[in-house]
Write a protein that holds these residues in place. Structure first.
Motif, PDB file in Angstrom:
ATOM      1  N   GLY A   1       0.902  -1.023  -0.362  1.00 35.50           N
ATOM      2  CA  GLY A   1       0.120  -0.073   0.105  1.00 35.50           C
ATOM      3  C   GLY A   1       0.757   1.051  -0.493  1.00 35.50           C
ATOM      4  O   GLY A   1       0.442   2.638  -0.512  1.00 35.50           O
ATOM      5  N   VAL A   2       1.675   1.203   0.461  1.00 38.16           N
ATOM      6  CA  VAL A   2       2.744   2.219   0.558  1.00 38.16           C
ATOM      7  C   VAL A   2       3.073   2.709  -0.949  1.00 38.16           C
ATOM      8  O   VAL A   2       3.459   4.018  -0.897  1.00 38.16           O
ATOM      9  CB  VAL A   2       4.391   2.214   0.509  1.00 38.16           C
ATOM     10  N   ARG A   3       3.535   1.746  -1.701  1.00 35.60           N
ATOM     11  CA  ARG A   3       3.373   2.175  -3.243  1.00 35.60           C
ATOM     12  C   ARG A   3       2.167   3.624  -3.940  1.00 35.60           C
ATOM     13  O   ARG A   3       2.288   4.426  -4.751  1.00 35.60           O
ATOM     14  CB  ARG A   3       2.619   1.239  -4.472  1.00 35.60           C
ATOM     15  N   ASP A   4       0.969   3.627  -3.305  1.00 34.32           N
ATOM     16  CA  ASP A   4       0.148   3.933  -3.475  1.00 34.32           C
ATOM     17  C   ASP A   4       0.197   5.653  -2.736  1.00 34.32           C
ATOM     18  O   ASP A   4      -0.130   7.559  -3.587  1.00 34.32           O
ATOM     19  CB  ASP A   4      -1.711   3.326  -3.033  1.00 34.32           C
ATOM     20  N   ASN A   5       1.510   5.657  -1.735  1.00 37.56           N
ATOM     21  CA  ASN A   5       1.764   7.069  -1.332  1.00 37.56           C
ATOM     22  C   ASN A   5       2.161   8.399  -2.355  1.00 37.56           C
ATOM     23  O   ASN A   5       2.467   8.293  -2.398  1.00 37.56           O
ATOM     24  CB  ASN A   5       2.567   6.577  -0.521  1.00 37.56           C
ATOM     25  N   THR A   6       1.217   9.754  -1.588  1.00 36.26           N
ATOM     26  CA  THR A   6       1.486  10.853  -2.842  1.00 36.26           C
ATOM     27  C   THR A   6       3.067  11.283  -1.368  1.00 36.26           C
ATOM     28  O   THR A   6       3.213  11.328  -0.564  1.00 36.26           O
ATOM     29  CB  THR A   6       0.794  11.729  -2.166  1.00 36.26           C
ATOM     30  N   ASN A   7       4.239  11.542  -2.488  1.00 41.71           N
ATOM     31  CA  ASN A   7       5.327  11.566  -2.032  1.00 41.71           C
ATOM     32  C   ASN A   7       5.341  13.183  -1.599  1.00 41.71           C
ATOM     33  O   ASN A   7       4.237  14.348  -1.469  1.00 41.71           O
ATOM     34  CB  ASN A   7       6.326  12.197  -3.179  1.00 41.71           C
ATOM     35  N   HIS A   8       6.398  13.295  -0.172  1.00 40.55           N
ATOM     36  CA  HIS A   8       5.753  14.261   0.862  1.00 40.55           C
ATOM     37  C   HIS A   8       6.449  15.385  -0.274  1.00 40.55           C
ATOM     38  O   HIS A   8       7.892  15.435  -1.053  1.00 40.55           O
ATOM     39  CB  HIS A   8       7.010  14.329   2.036  1.00 40.55           C
ATOM     40  N   TYR A   9       6.023  16.662   0.299  1.00 41.09           N
ATOM     41  CA  TYR A   9       6.745  17.803  -0.602  1.00 41.09           C
ATOM     42  C   TYR A   9       8.005  18.602   1.118  1.00 41.09           C
ATOM     43  O   TYR A   9       7.324  19.208   1.319  1.00 41.09           O
ATOM     44  CB  TYR A   9       5.642  18.826  -1.169  1.00 41.09           C
ATOM     45  N   VAL A  10       8.981  19.347  -0.459  1.00 41.17           N
ATOM     46  CA  VAL A  10      10.134  19.503  -0.038  1.00 41.17           C
ATOM     47  C   VAL A  10      10.755  20.277  -1.124  1.00 41.17           C
ATOM     48  O   VAL A  10      10.271  19.815  -2.266  1.00 41.17           O
ATOM     49  CB  VAL A  10      11.066  18.715   0.640  1.00 41.17           C
ATOM     50  N   THR A  11      11.548  21.170  -0.390  1.00 38.13           N
ATOM     51  CA  THR A  11      12.224  21.120  -1.763  1.00 38.13           C
ATOM     52  C   THR A  11      13.923  21.504  -1.693  1.00 38.13           C
ATOM     53  O   THR A  11      14.050  21.181  -0.105  1.00 38.13           O
ATOM     54  CB  THR A  11      12.062  22.544  -2.542  1.00 38.13           C
ATOM     55  N   GLY A  12      14.699  21.152  -2.564  1.00 39.64           N
ATOM     56  CA  GLY A  12      16.366  21.434  -2.753  1.00 39.64           C
ATOM     57  C   GLY A  12      16.812  22.556  -3.365  1.00 39.64           C
ATOM     58  O   GLY A  12      17.624  23.901  -2.925  1.00 39.64           O
ATOM     59  N   ARG A  13      15.312  23.864  -3.140  1.00 40.71           N
ATOM     60  CA  ARG A  13      15.869  25.324  -4.090  1.00 40.71           C
ATOM     61  C   ARG A  13      16.358  26.146  -3.255  1.00 40.71           C
ATOM     62  O   ARG A  13      16.406  26.389  -2.092  1.00 40.71           O
ATOM     63  CB  ARG A  13      14.860  25.405  -4.405  1.00 40.71           C
ATOM     64  N   ASP A  14      17.393  27.055  -4.132  1.00 40.36           N
ATOM     65  CA  ASP A  14      18.613  27.355  -3.431  1.00 40.36           C
ATOM     66  C   ASP A  14      18.859  26.606  -1.532  1.00 40.36           C
ATOM     67  O   ASP A  14      18.933  27.490  -1.356  1.00 40.36           O
ATOM     68  CB  ASP A  14      17.941  28.874  -2.379  1.00 40.36           C
ATOM     69  N   GLY A  15      19.456  25.838  -2.070  1.00 40.00           N
ATOM     70  CA  GLY A  15      20.296  24.983  -0.476  1.00 40.00           C
ATOM     71  C   GLY A  15      19.362  24.461  -0.142  1.00 40.00           C
ATOM     72  O   GLY A  15      19.843  23.412   0.905  1.00 40.00           O
ATOM     73  N   GLY A  16      18.232  24.883  -0.357  1.00 41.56           N
ATOM     74  CA  GLY A  16      17.074  23.200   0.314  1.00 41.56           C
ATOM     75  C   GLY A  16      15.806  24.594   1.485  1.00 41.56           C
ATOM     76  O   GLY A  16      16.708  25.016   2.250  1.00 41.56           O
ATOM     77  N   ARG A  17      14.713  23.558   1.790  1.00 40.81           N
ATOM     78  CA  ARG A  17      14.204  24.467   2.486  1.00 40.81           C
ATOM     79  C   ARG A  17      13.452  24.363   2.600  1.00 40.81           C
ATOM     80  O   ARG A  17      12.575  23.062   1.889  1.00 40.81           O
ATOM     81  CB  ARG A  17      13.866  25.795   2.675  1.00 40.81           C
ATOM     82  N   ASP A  18      11.909  23.848   3.876  1.00 42.89           N
ATOM     83  CA  ASP A  18      10.583  23.321   4.049  1.00 42.89           C
ATOM     84  C   ASP A  18      10.099  24.357   2.737  1.00 42.89           C
ATOM     85  O   ASP A  18      10.108  25.132   2.595  1.00 42.89           O
ATOM     86  CB  ASP A  18      10.472  23.632   5.109  1.00 42.89           C
ATOM     87  N   ILE A  19       8.612  23.292   2.377  1.00 41.53           N
ATOM     88  CA  ILE A  19       7.606  23.879   1.848  1.00 41.53           C
ATOM     89  C   ILE A  19       6.367  23.960   2.516  1.00 41.53           C
ATOM     90  O   ILE A  19       5.989  23.127   3.466  1.00 41.53           O
ATOM     91  CB  ILE A  19       7.141  23.177   0.405  1.00 41.53           C
ATOM     92  N   ASP A  20       6.085  25.436   2.874  1.00 41.93           N
ATOM     93  CA  ASP A  20       5.211  25.423   4.447  1.00 41.93           C
ATOM     94  C   ASP A  20       3.855  26.173   3.188  1.00 41.93           C
ATOM     95  O   ASP A  20       3.601  27.282   3.106  1.00 41.93           O
ATOM     96  CB  ASP A  20       5.487  26.194   5.123  1.00 41.93           C
TER      97      ASP A  20
ATOM     98  N   PRO B   1       8.162   2.831  -8.314  1.00 43.06           N
ATOM     99  CA  PRO B   1       8.632   3.198  -7.236  1.00 43.06           C
ATOM    100  C   PRO B   1       7.832   1.913  -6.052  1.00 43.06           C
ATOM    101  O   PRO B   1       7.287   1.027  -5.814  1.00 43.06           O
ATOM    102  CB  PRO B   1       7.463   4.524  -7.228  1.00 43.06           C
ATOM    103  N   TRP B   2       8.734   2.069  -5.294  1.00 41.38           N
ATOM    104  CA  TRP B   2       8.959   1.295  -4.183  1.00 41.38           C
ATOM    105  C   TRP B   2       9.038  -0.442  -4.591  1.00 41.38           C
ATOM    106  O   TRP B   2       8.147  -1.018  -4.175  1.00 41.38           O
ATOM    107  CB  TRP B   2       7.568   1.016  -3.026  1.00 41.38           C
ATOM    108  N   LEU B   3       9.555  -0.690  -5.774  1.00 42.03           N
ATOM    109  CA  LEU B   3       9.941  -2.245  -6.423  1.00 42.03           C
ATOM    110  C   LEU B   3      10.538  -2.835  -5.336  1.00 42.03           C
ATOM    111  O   LEU B   3       9.825  -3.946  -5.440  1.00 42.03           O
ATOM    112  CB  LEU B   3      10.593  -2.189  -7.385  1.00 42.03           C
TER     113      LEU B   3
END
Length: 438
Positions: A236-255, A384-386
């Motif tokens: 069932g984990v294969r159906d999960n949506t990926n967590h949103y976050v970014t590596g932009r500008d060195g990386g930061r949260d997306i809030d 994903p999750w093969l």
């Protein structure tokens, strides 16, 4: 490349990082094979990423077989051009026996012969074993309600989005807040565009926590080594949506809550269109709360790991919402909002109709154990999750490729020792094929 033969021990369908990784492993074992790619090798990284795209996992996780990241910023995040340059080096290093610009139209068993027939736009090939390494993102998802939008509204799928200047002047509606949706909404927001974001139940995670990238902590906790068979959700984990976050500008949260403070308009799940009016479920608050719950839950698991192992690290924290919706808005007028374009970011569907084998479930997804199906000689790679979280990523495909190469070699040796297998008859004539490909 012009193939010198039409029969191979192995045919690999798909020339992305997965197919090339397996080619590398098969070459090490001296197993003849052919990679068939309908466009060009690793094309999706060039053609299906927006201009500001960057990795959301740190560079040190880029670890293809024989080709690890060796740059000066292992804890940074390569941007699109750097990713493609790195992949170009991998293509050059592997030197895969590849046929580019050729579409595989059908894979099937060749009558009573103990091998597969691969019908392509360039003719017919046969193989003792076949590996489907075309990924699982074949058909961009665009709902039927898109047909009801006024002709004046410009529509793109996330795979087609490149940059804010691509869109006409006016407000933009981004539908979906998974990794692509959240990052595209941010891209437009940072460019000064008015953004309306239709959210879903996508989770989020912190970029950095207690002195390190969260990915580093999860690696220390062996999360990325957990096989799908041991995950609490199992398949069932294969159906999960990926967590949103970014590596932009060195990386930061997306809030998304902070975006709302800065003027982005957030709504719940979009459900329909009635004339000029978009309709939404009253679940924005629930969507935001769910994302924050996952965010805090991951951090709490890191806290426990640090405590259990006596690790010195900066103090922990719990995220507190910086904004909350005053009310649930369920309608939005296209005309009054000034929306002139829509970017659909609600994912892709697999399309394996061209694989004629009894290995699929009711949703058209292959049933397998670590890429090995119930039909001998037919495998999948790069999904994903093969096997683990990294199976569809740069970090885990090498392990999966090695495993399948060993399995393929075992089957090949067993067949060579058996007098019962029916040899393939390689045919240069091409029969009409019924399905389109990957």
């Amino acid at each position: 490349m012009t193939p010198k033969t039409t029969h191979y021990s192995v045919v690999i369908v798909g020339g992305g990082q997965s197919g090339l990784s397996l080619s590398h492993c098969l070459q090490q074992r001296g197993i003849d094979h052919l990679v068939i790619e309908k466009r060009t090798l690793v094309h999706s990284w060039r053609s299906q990423r927006w201009d500001s795209f960057c990795l959301v996992t740190p560079n040190w996780q880029c670890n293809l077989p024989g080709w690890s990241y060796s740059g000066s910023d292992p804890h940074g995040f390569m941007v699109k051009d750097e990713i493609n340059a790195w992949l170009a080096g991998f293509v050059e290093q592997v030197q895969a026996p590849a046929l580019e610009g050729v579409t595989v139209e059908k894979v099937s068993k060749a009558g009573e012969a103990d091998c597969y027939t691969i019908d392509t736009s360039a003719g017919r090939f046969t193989a003792d074993q076949v590996v489907v390494a075309s990924g699982g993102y074949h058909k961009p998802v665009v709902p039927r309600m898109a047909e009801k939008l006024p002709a004046s509204i410009v529509q793109y799928h996330s795979a087609q989005y490149r940059n804010p200047a691509q869109l006409p002047e006016g407000a933009v509606l981004v539908v979906g807040c998974g990794q692509s949706g959240a990052q595209i909404a941010e891209d437009l927001h940072l460019a000064g565009r008015k953004v309306y974001l239709a959210t879903g139940n996508a989770p989020r995670c912190a970029r950095f926590y207690r002195g390190k990238d969260v990915v580093d902590w999860l690696a220390d906790m062996n999360y990325y080594d957990m096989p799908v068979t041991q995950h609490p959700l199992r398949e069932g984990v294969r159906d999960n949506t990926n967590h949103y976050v970014t590596g932009r500008d060195g990386g930061r949260d997306i809030d998304l809550r902070r975006f709302a403070l800065e003027g982005m308009e957030l709504y719940g799940l979009m459900t329909g269109l009635d004339g000029d009016t978009l309709q939404f479920q009253p679940n924005l608050r629930a969507n935001l709360d769910h994302a924050d719950q996952i965010f805090n839950g991951i951090n709490a698991s890191i806290d426990k790991f640090i405590a259990a192992n006596g690790i010195e690290a900066p103090g922990g924290s719990v995220y507190e919402p910086v904004w909350a919706p005053k009310e649930e808005r369920t309608t939005l007028s296209l005309r009054e909002s000034g929306i002139t374009s829509v970017v659909w970011c609600i994912g892709f569907l697999p399309d394996f109709a061209w694989v004629e084998a009894p290995v699929f479930n009711g949703r058209g997804e292959p049933v397998h154990l670590r890429g090995v199906t119930g039909v001998e000689g037919l495998y999948f790679l790069g999904l994903p999750w093969l096997h683990t979280w990294g199976s569809g990523r740069f970090s885990g495909v090498a392990r999966d490729a090695v495993y399948l190469a060993e399995r393929i070699e075992t089957v090949k040796l067993a067949r060579s020792a058996s007098a019962q297998s029916v040899p393939c008859v390689s045919e240069r004539s091409r029969e009409p094929a019924s399905s389109s490909s990957a």
